[in-house]
Design a protein around this motif. Structure first.
Motif, mmCIF file in Angstrom:
data_model
loop_
_atom_site.group_PDB
_atom_site.id
_atom_site.type_symbol
_atom_site.label_atom_id
_atom_site.label_comp_id
_atom_site.label_asym_id
_atom_site.label_seq_id
_atom_site.Cartn_x
_atom_site.Cartn_y
_atom_site.Cartn_z
ATOM 1 N N ASP A 198 -13.866 8.213 -0.346
ATOM 2 C CA ASP A 198 -12.427 8.042 -0.243
ATOM 3 C C ASP A 198 -12.007 8.174 1.216
ATOM 4 O O ASP A 198 -12.852 8.129 2.123
ATOM 5 N N GLN A 241 -15.941 0.183 -1.564
ATOM 6 C CA GLN A 241 -14.528 0.492 -1.354
ATOM 7 C C GLN A 241 -13.991 -0.390 -0.228
ATOM 8 O O GLN A 241 -14.656 -0.586 0.789
ATOM 9 N N THR A 272 -21.686 5.254 -4.229
ATOM 10 C CA THR A 272 -20.246 5.417 -4.415
ATOM 11 C C THR A 272 -19.608 4.166 -4.991
ATOM 12 O O THR A 272 -18.456 4.190 -5.423
ATOM 13 N N TYR A 299 -11.208 -1.291 2.735
ATOM 14 C CA TYR A 299 -10.288 -0.679 3.699
ATOM 15 C C TYR A 299 -9.525 -1.788 4.419
ATOM 16 O O TYR A 299 -10.128 -2.777 4.850
ATOM 17 N N HIS A 315 0.833 -1.199 0.000
ATOM 18 C CA HIS A 315 0.000 0.000 0.000
ATOM 19 C C HIS A 315 0.869 1.251 0.000
ATOM 20 O O HIS A 315 2.010 1.247 0.459
ATOM 21 N N ASP A 343 -6.892 13.598 -0.017
ATOM 22 C CA ASP A 343 -7.785 12.464 -0.236
ATOM 23 C C ASP A 343 -6.985 11.305 -0.814
ATOM 24 O O ASP A 343 -6.176 11.488 -1.731
ATOM 25 N N ARG A 344 -7.228 10.108 -0.267
ATOM 26 C CA ARG A 344 -6.531 8.921 -0.753
ATOM 27 C C ARG A 344 -7.537 7.844 -1.130
ATOM 28 O O ARG A 344 -8.629 7.775 -0.573
ATOM 29 N N ASP A 345 -7.129 6.993 -2.066
ATOM 30 C CA ASP A 345 -7.890 5.799 -2.409
ATOM 31 C C ASP A 345 -7.806 4.848 -1.217
ATOM 32 O O ASP A 345 -6.702 4.472 -0.798
ATOM 33 N N PRO A 346 -8.929 4.446 -0.622
ATOM 34 C CA PRO A 346 -8.874 3.568 0.549
ATOM 35 C C PRO A 346 -8.072 2.293 0.323
ATOM 36 O O PRO A 346 -7.402 1.812 1.244
ATOM 37 N N SER A 347 -8.117 1.759 -0.886
ATOM 38 C CA SER A 347 -7.414 0.503 -1.156
ATOM 39 C C SER A 347 -5.902 0.672 -1.165
ATOM 40 O O SER A 347 -5.166 -0.321 -1.162
ATOM 41 N N ALA A 348 -5.415 1.928 -1.165
ATOM 42 C CA ALA A 348 -3.980 2.196 -1.191
ATOM 43 C C ALA A 348 -3.430 2.544 0.186
ATOM 44 O O ALA A 348 -2.273 2.955 0.303
ATOM 45 N N THR A 379 -18.872 10.234 -4.104
ATOM 46 C CA THR A 379 -17.597 9.539 -4.068
ATOM 47 C C THR A 379 -17.264 9.179 -2.624
ATOM 48 O O THR A 379 -17.680 9.857 -1.684
#
Length: 210
Positions: free
Chosen positions: A47, A202, A199, A204, A23, A58-63, A45
């Motif tokens: 995030d 997502q 959305t 986490y 990540h 703001d970050r992509d939760p998967s990252a 959206t």
């Protein structure tokens, strides 16, 4: 040339060791809006708002990996209101509703959704699924010790929670064993003019340290 390639490979390896995963970021302390809902003008959206960065980003939760450090370990209080966490005195880990130095402080934020756009000026946050070594729950404690459970993977999912738009809130995020958890969230609403919006789901990742 070979030396430069070796140095680049070493740097990449060190970057992965820093996070402990592939990540982009591992967050272990400070304020983070785990559920950050925004309105783009046509869509919702979802995030993660990283308040530990300056400025916040703001970050992509998967990252992102959200890390519950060892200092977040606690014991289940007595009283039936806490029975969803396990037996009184048993161990659990909690990312707290109120800020504690050195521990991640996760929030819910809908301030990016203006009033009048969505029906009833609200969104529905859905915990779709949880995978991990034990149960995950999200709950608040209020005046007089009142406990309100928002989400609890221990009694079946999905769970839904309605939040007002243009608002900010905090809750306790509890984990009943050390290890790695994946929680899938989705936020839905109905536009004031009609029509459902979502959305999408997502994911986490939480790591809970012994």
């Amino acid at each position: 040339m070979i030396a430069r390639l070796a140095a680049a490979a070493l740097a990449a390896g060190l970057a992965l060791l820093t996070t402990g995963t592939g990540h982009a970021a591992t967050l272990s302390a400070g304020h983070v809006d785990v559920i950050d809902v925004d309105w783009t003008g046509t869509a919702l959206t979802l995030d993660l708002r990283d308040g530990t960065a300056s400025p916040a980003v703001d970050r992509d939760p998967s990252a992102v990996t959200l890390n519950a450090v060892s200092a977040s370990k606690s014991t289940v209080p007595s009283g039936s209101a806490y029975s969803f966490l396990g037996a009184p005195g048993s161990t659990f880990w909690v990312l707290p509703q109120s800020s504690v130095s050195g521990i991640l402080w996760p929030g819910f934020d809908t301030s990016g959704v203006p009033g009048g756009v969505l029906l009833n000026n609200s969104v529905t946050v859905r915990l779709v699924s949880v995978t991990g070594p034990a149960d995950l729950s999200v709950y608040t404690t209020g005046f007089g010790g009142a406990v309100t459970v928002w989400f609890d993977s221990g009694n079946g999912l999905p769970d839904n929670r309605t939040l007002a738009v243009n608002s900010h809130a905090h809750a306790n995020w509890a984990f009943e064993a050390a290890g790695t958890y994946t929680a899938v969230f989705e936020v839905t609403a109905t536009k004031a003019a009609g029509g459902a919006v979502t959305t999408g789901e997502q994911s986490y990742t939480f790591t809970v340290q012994p």
